[in-house]
Design a protein around this motif. Structure first.
Motif: not given
Length: 583
Positions: A193-196, A208-211
């Protein structure tokens, strides 16, 4: 490039016919092995599988830096050039002057130039102004000022020479960017999401999940030889802003009535010449298990994905054979530490997922979503953008899956001055509904698979339509997606109006560049009741310079015929309209 490039040629006249429904037919049983490692063994069944087993591509960086950067283009081993370079974000670009009619007749090495497209990987689309300035500098110094925003949240540069790659990697990695597994049969960039982390109405911040996924698994040798590319998406925003239905694996935030906020799991989406929308597995994934589940799905693809035929080597074909129930069973019993809970579907989005305009953040500051025309920017533009953003109090921005940019953390008093500066740079926060909804792939300018020009044609169409449709009351944005070949890098089957590049016969009987028309596609984030693929009308084609004329005609017919009382969308109208109305 402005769109992620396809990896397998869909030669003109020989591409598979795109499926009309949202579900592809299951593959026919075959007496021949499909190259599924857990079933057929790991013996390679084609040339691509052979070279990947010898060297999957992660190690080619050392050869690029120590051998090819010193010896130049002529020193590059052909298998490295046409295979392993992809793992580090490098494709040869199209040689100038080769018309689209020759795309299907020339071999790849005859089409290619001694320059590269370079894809900068930007997981979650998250950038700082420092990083943006470095990308801008590389564009200006090494890429003839090229820089395009893709619909996978990456930035792509052109005219890159292999001699420059060691310095380019040094500069990117000094600011936390890179090109590892930006292309190839590997886990690609993870859409986020661009507005995460900043949106006032997000359910959960997926950063945190993407990282965790990128830190643990990107560059992992055990996942560096997948059957084909593996696309992922994660969003915590209710607009479902990551086109989750067309990714191999996707996690969409939901608020479980008994277990709180987590994610709904989707698998098996993909477009290209055989489009298929992903499916829910009906499973609820807590935030702390996202990386484990992502890894499980990726391993299923590695171990059970089809490898014998490249055009069947995507996860969507395995899902079509297995079905969602079997897929979930294999995932839970063979790859996860424990079964997943059942979970509900996410509600239909109530807002668009492109985040254009001015919006208040959860901390009281604002984010501003802006659109360039068809994702095309430049090194100088990006450098000036970094300066402008900093001057107005911010150091953060995001790329989006819609070829847009979102500037974060803007103080309220700086909104109007910043918007004025963004307009000056060609980045509009109040675009016309046509400009807002138009994306285009790279087309024949740089892509070896393309048949037709896209960027220039789409830009000209947007500018013409803004004049010819001025004053019309469009109820919704009209998405216009322009693709240079059948591979659907511009997601033509999921647009209101999708144009697939091909050679067509004009009224004079001459073969000319043009497009086949798809109508009425859309995804959850594009104001659809449910995701669906566009319809094709037999014989409906437009010439390359006729995009604006056709679009104006069909939009005016839509406005005249639509059921305004029911707030009928273009997609709904296009699927019920007779063929005469769509001509």
């Amino acid at each position: 490039m402005s769109i992620e490039t396809a990896e397998e040629p869909a030669r003109a006249g020989h591409a598979e016919r795109a499926a009309e429904g949202a579900r592809a037919r299951p593959p026919r049983p075959s007496s021949r092995p499909n190259g599924q490692w857990k079933i057929d063994g790991t013996a390679p069944l084609n040339g691509n599988e052979e070279w990947k087993q010898v060297d999957d591509g992660l190690s080619v960086r050392d050869r690029i830096e120590k051998v090819y950067a010193k010896g130049g283009f002529a020193s590059i081993d052909p298998t490295d050039l046409h295979g392993r370079f992809r793992v580090w974000g490098l494709y040869t670009q199209r040689k100038p002057g080769i018309d689209g009619g020759r795309t299907a007749t020339l071999e790849p090495h005859e089409l290619e130039d001694e320059y590269f497209m370079l894809r900068v990987r930007i997981d979650g689309g998250q950038l700082t102004t420092e990083q943006l300035r470095v990308v801008a500098g590389i564009s200006t110094e090494f890429g003839r000022d090229t820089a395009d925003l893709t619909d996978r949240q990456n930035i792509q540069l052109h005219w890159i020479q292999v001699e420059a790659m060691p310095e380019i990697w040094r500069r990117l990695e000094a600011v936390g960017l890179g090109t590892t597994e930006a292309c190839g049969d590997v886990p690609r960039v993870i859409l986020g999401s661009p507005v995460a982390g900043i949106s006032a109405d997000e359910l959960i911040d997926p950063t945190p999940q993407i990282d965790e996924i990128t830190e643990r698994f990107i560059g992992d040798p055990s996942l560096a030889n997948l059957p084909r590319k593996f696309k992922s998406a994660i969003t915590g925003h209710p607009s479902q802003d990551v086109v989750h239905e067309i990714n191999d694996v996707a996690f969409v935030a939901i608020d479980h009535p008994a277990h709180g906020v987590g994610y709904d799991l989707w698998v098996g989406g993909g477009l290209s010449t055989t489009p298929r929308l992903g499916e829910r597995l009906g499973a609820f994934v807590p935030a702390e298990r996202v990386a484990e589940v992502w890894h499980g799905v990726a391993q299923i693809f590695r171990d059970y994905g089809y490898r014998r035929l490249r055009n069947k080597a995507r996860l969507k074909f395995l899902l079509a054979e297995w079905g969602a129930e079997k897929f979930r069973h294999v995932l839970e019993t063979e790859y996860l530490s424990a079964p997943l809970l059942d979970g509900p579907a996410a509600p239909k989005p109530s807002t668009p997922g492109d985040h254009i305009g001015v919006h208040r953040q959860k901390d009281g500051r604002f984010y501003i979503g802006v659109t360039p025309i068809v994702g095309r920017v430049s090194g100088p533009t990006l450098a000036e953008l970094a300066d402008v953003i900093e001057t107005h109090g911010s150091t953060r921005l995001r790329t989006t899956p819609h070829q847009k940019l979102v500037i974060l953390d803007v103080p309220e008093e700086n909104i109007d001055p910043l918007i004025a500066e963004l307009d000056r740079l060609g980045l509009s926060s109040r675009p016309s509904l046509i400009r807002r909804g138009t994306i285009a792939c790279t087309g024949i300018e740089f892509c070896k698979l393309a048949i037709v020009e896209t960027k220039v044609n789409a830009t000209n169409a947007v500018l013409a339509l803004e004049e010819s449709l001025r004053g019309l009351d469009l109820p919704h944005p009209i998405s216009l997606h322009v693709n240079g070949c059948p591979n659907s890098c511009a997601r033509i089957q999921t647009a209101d109006i999708g144009l697939k590049g091909q050679l067509i016969t004009n009224d004079a009987g001459e073969q000319v560049p043009g497009y086949q028309v798809h109508l009425g596609g859309g995804l959850a984030s594009q104001d659809r009741d449910e995701a669906g693929l566009g319809r094709t009308v037999r014989g409906l084609k437009v010439e390359a310079d006729g995009i604006a004329e056709y679009t104006e005609r069909v939009v005016r017919r839509f406005l005249a015929d639509r059921d305004s009382a029911a707030d009928e969308t273009f997609a709904q109208w296009a699927h019920r309209a007779d063929e005469e109305a769509l001509q």
